[in-house]
Design a protein around this motif. Sequence first.
Motif: not given
Length: 286
Positions: A198-224
Amino acid sequence: MNVLNPSDLARAAEFMRLNARLIDRRRFALHFLGGPAAPVVAALRAYENPDGGYGHALEPDLRGEGSQPVPAQHALQFLHEAGADDDPAVGRVGDYLASISRDDGGVPFVLPSVRGTPHGPWWRTPDDPPGSINPTATLAGMLHRARSGHPWLGPADAFCWRYLEGLDTEPGAYDVLAVLTFLDHVPDRERAEAAFAGVRDVLSAGAGSDHQDVLDFAPAPGGYGHRLFGAGMIEARLDALADAQDDDGGWDIAFPSWTPVTRPEWRGFVTVERLLTLRAYGRLKP
């Protein structure tokens, strides 16, 4: 595909010896040098307070002695890394969180007591701070990961579910990280899956900043967090992460240091985190 070889890890080891806090040197030894877990737990004890919370710059940008909610995240992380989810300190963290919770079950991002201590300028709070999804969701997720049955989790879980049910606008990046931790570990897996859908799209929209990278949100395979991004994007960021090792052997931070000590303290922490991510994705040669 960029990978780190044993000489790169040796450079990181020397960086840690020269620059990092004791607790992060212990973590590095545990993860990459075959060191024992007990020294990690022993080093963590120095940051614990009688109320069960943590201070004393365990969170480097909070330099005060007193307990604050966010340092408890670091404590639970380090205990988990050390295989110490059954340590009595986990229950004491729950007691501390129960003592500072708001009526709605959430804990504040930071307590007003921060004002009398040295701290980063972004740690601000009103006189009566409300419960916040960051760090409530992170702390709840980490306690669930530790298989804690602490009574604090009931109201905290309800707080997080209400937040997710009402989430229809882009959250901040730290809120996204908190939600992902909660969804990864909350025991009701069917409800977690439905909530993520239900919230995947809004989480994707917020998953990033000037000091956070994709891998901060996905530090390992698996998980949301991993499911928010395509494999191509993750592979590209892994290449960049391997390339980002500095000449001194460590990884740098992408946010400001407001006092000289915080940069090396954070760099030691971040270097361990980056190496763990590279190893999780098979980018670190044995």
